[in-house]
Design an enzyme around this catalytic site. Structure first.
Site, PDB file in Angstrom:
ATOM      1  N   THR A 265      -1.515   1.222   0.635  1.00 60.73           N
ATOM      2  CA  THR A 265      -1.827  -0.190   0.821  1.00 60.73           C
ATOM      3  C   THR A 265      -0.574  -1.039   0.609  1.00 60.73           C
ATOM      4  O   THR A 265       0.543  -0.504   0.528  1.00 60.73           O
ATOM      5  CB  THR A 265      -3.012  -0.586  -0.111  1.00 60.73           C
ATOM      6  OG1 THR A 265      -3.390  -1.925   0.196  1.00 60.73           O
ATOM      7  CG2 THR A 265      -2.678  -0.497  -1.586  1.00 60.73           C
ATOM      8  N   LYS A 269       2.866   0.104   3.648  1.00 60.64           N
ATOM      9  CA  LYS A 269       2.391   0.713   4.891  1.00 60.64           C
ATOM     10  C   LYS A 269       3.524   0.995   5.889  1.00 60.64           C
ATOM     11  O   LYS A 269       3.430   1.925   6.686  1.00 60.64           O
ATOM     12  CB  LYS A 269       1.312  -0.162   5.535  1.00 60.64           C
ATOM     13  CG  LYS A 269      -0.008  -0.137   4.766  1.00 60.64           C
ATOM     14  CD  LYS A 269      -1.099  -0.882   5.504  1.00 60.64           C
ATOM     15  CE  LYS A 269      -2.345  -0.982   4.657  1.00 60.64           C
ATOM     16  NZ  LYS A 269      -3.464  -1.629   5.335  1.00 60.64           N
ATOM     17  N   ASP A 305      -6.712   2.110   9.753  1.00 62.45           N
ATOM     18  CA  ASP A 305      -7.112   0.694   9.820  1.00 62.45           C
ATOM     19  C   ASP A 305      -7.604   0.350  11.227  1.00 62.45           C
ATOM     20  O   ASP A 305      -8.615  -0.325  11.396  1.00 62.45           O
ATOM     21  CB  ASP A 305      -5.929  -0.224   9.475  1.00 62.45           C
ATOM     22  CG  ASP A 305      -5.641  -0.261   7.978  1.00 62.45           C
ATOM     23  OD1 ASP A 305      -6.565   0.001   7.190  1.00 62.45           O
ATOM     24  OD2 ASP A 305      -4.485  -0.538   7.608  1.00 62.45           O
TER      25      ASP A 305
END
Ligand code: NAP
Length: 462
Positions: A265, A269, A305
């Protein structure tokens, strides 16, 4: 004893090694291919010839569902890993070993044994293609990897026995890693639990670790979610928080304790990409990795994601979409929208950044105030506007039309000012929590090959 399950492509030695291992452990060896042949009264080449691969996979699923829960060694067919239900059943309460070998060795071994072809390619090419195709699932099947190219079945069985007795994390590495965790901001109850699992006198040497890599990572719901999922699916794993200002340090600690994987996170990233051996195509395109899987000494990066963003809007294929924002999560959103064949316009406070992102993904772009002329079917907010404690909405109430679907990637609070206004205007809405749920589901599949229904994740998070 926990079941020991051997995975791997055909020709990696599962049957020979499994037979010896079972003898040494004084438990039965159950080979799923042999059980299929026994149960059907036909050989596998004949099942393939007469009924095709699909029927064989059905029989394989039935045999796997009926396997005993403990006290045995199981050898699986090379393709069993491709079925998420098989993985769920085989991984429950088991120690899983992935056997590998180089292509030439597999080719030599297979040339001696009659097996049905899986493609119309020449053998060596078929092996290369199938292993590449199954690579993710093989990585997900491994608690422990063993390259059998240059070892005898006896040596390989000895090595697996030593793994079963001692695990893969040396005691000094456990101590050093725990000192590092204890020097960071890990909350006291989580620290005490980690201490007992890593260095406690009652520790289980086969327990493996994963975690969220971030700075900070205190806000993450992933430890709670993943640890509940481990209980539910009978996985001997523990998920913790790797918090440090340096992703290099986090990766070193993760490798030292032979971590199975990391969720990544803020703010790592992008930076984590320089620490990896391989990066999946989508993550490469997006320019960000949020999932790292370690298997057989290789660290591979993925981005889930975009899959988390894609899933709730799959039904809107071909829609006209406006994406607000051009930062990190907007790149994952742009990739997802483009993948669904949408006509995308990216609007950003700093238009030059919208342009760069739009050119990368073949979208249109503009300044924030261009929204009014666009009349989109879908609006995606990828800015932090509305994220606690901010109470602003990126759009005015009069800009929201009831025909629009409004998707806010911000998930704190669960109902953001944009979502509240969109509901008032009669729009269909999708909250940022959906992204967390679906991306976590994809992460779990990458780590373990198991497909967790989203209802299970919702139940745990409720
Ligand atoms: P980022 O890389 O910092 O990008 C932020 C974007 O928002 C930039 O385009 C920035 O525009 C724009 N922006 C920032 N403040 C603004 C303002 N006051 N008015 C208008 N535009 C503004 O952040 P990110 O990583 O993409 O994350 C964005 C948000 O997505 C986060 O705050 C988080 O709430 C959400 N998120 C959700 C999930 C999920 O799982 N649901 C995952 C990740 C992130 P400029 O280019 O002009 O600076």
């Amino acid at each position: 004893m926990r079941r020991c399950v051997l995975f791997g492509y055909r020709g990696t030695g599962k049957t020979g090694i499994g037979t010896i291992l079972a003898r040494r452990l004084n438990v039965p060896f159950l080979d799923t291919d042999a059980l299929i042949e026994e149960g059907s009264g036909r050989t596998i080449p004949i099942i393939f010839r007469d009924d095709g691969e699909e029927r064989f996979r059905d029989l394989e699923r039935e045999v796997i569902a009926a396997l005993p829960a403990g006290n045995c060694v199981i050898g699986t067919g090379g393709g069993a890993v491709m079925d998420a239900k098989n993985m769920e059943r085989l991984r429950a309460g088991s120690v899983c070993v992935l056997l590998t070998a180089d292509l030439a060795t597999i080719g030599r071994r297979l040339a001696r044994a009659p097996r049905p072809p899986l493609t119309s390619l020449p053998l060596q090419e078929e092996i290369g293609q199938m292993i590449t195709h199954r690579r993710r699932q093989y990585a997900a099947s491994a608690d422990f990897c063993m390259d059998t190219s240059a070892t005898s079945p006896e040596e390989a069985a000895d090595e697996i026995l030593s793994f079963l007795e001692q695990g893969t994390i040396p005691a000094p590495a456990r101590e050093t890693a725990f000192r590092w965790f204890a020097s960071g901001p890990l909350p006291a109850p989580e620290r005490a639990q980690l201490e007992s699992l890593l260095t406690g006198p009652e520790r289980d040497v086969q327990t493996r670790f994963l975690g969220i890599a971030g700075w900070p990572a205190a806000h993450s719901k992933s430890p709670f979610l993943f640890n509940r999922l481990f209980e539910r699916y009978g996985l001997n794993y523990h998920y913790t928080r790797f918090e440090d200002p340096s992703i290099g340090t986090i990766m070193r600690v993760a490798r030292d304790i032979d971590a199975k994987g990391l969720s990544v996170t803020i703010p790592f990233k992008k930076d984590v990409m320089a620490c990896l051996d391989e990066i999946d195509d989508a993550a490469q395109q997006i320019g960000a990795v949020n999932t790292v899987v370690f298997a057989c000494g290789i660290a591979r990066g993925y981005n889930t994601d975009w899959l988390g963003i894609r899933k709730p809007i799959t039904g809107l294929q071909g829609a006209r979409a406006v994406l607000l924002g051009a930062g990190g999560v907007a790149a994952a959103a742009a990739y997802a929208l483009a993948d669904l064949g949408m006509e995308v316009t990216i609007l950003n406070r700093t238009p030059a950044k919208a342009r760069t992102l739009a050119e990368h993904f073949g979208c249109r772009w503009g300044a924030w105030d261009a929204f009014d002329g666009l009349n989109p079917d879908l609006v995606v907010n990828a800015t932090p506007l509305g994220m606690q404690p901010d109470t602003r909405s990126p759009l005015r109430a009069d800009q929201l039309k009831k025909e629009m679907t409004v998707f806010d990637l911000v998930y704190t609070p669960p109902v953001t000012p944009l979502i509240a206004a969109a509901r008032k205007a009669g729009c269909a809405t999708i909250t940022g929590t959906e992204v967390f749920i679906h991306q976590a589901r994809e992460q779990f599949r990458l780590f373990f090959g198991i497909d967790v229904p989203d209802t299970v994740i919702r139940e745990i998070l409720a």
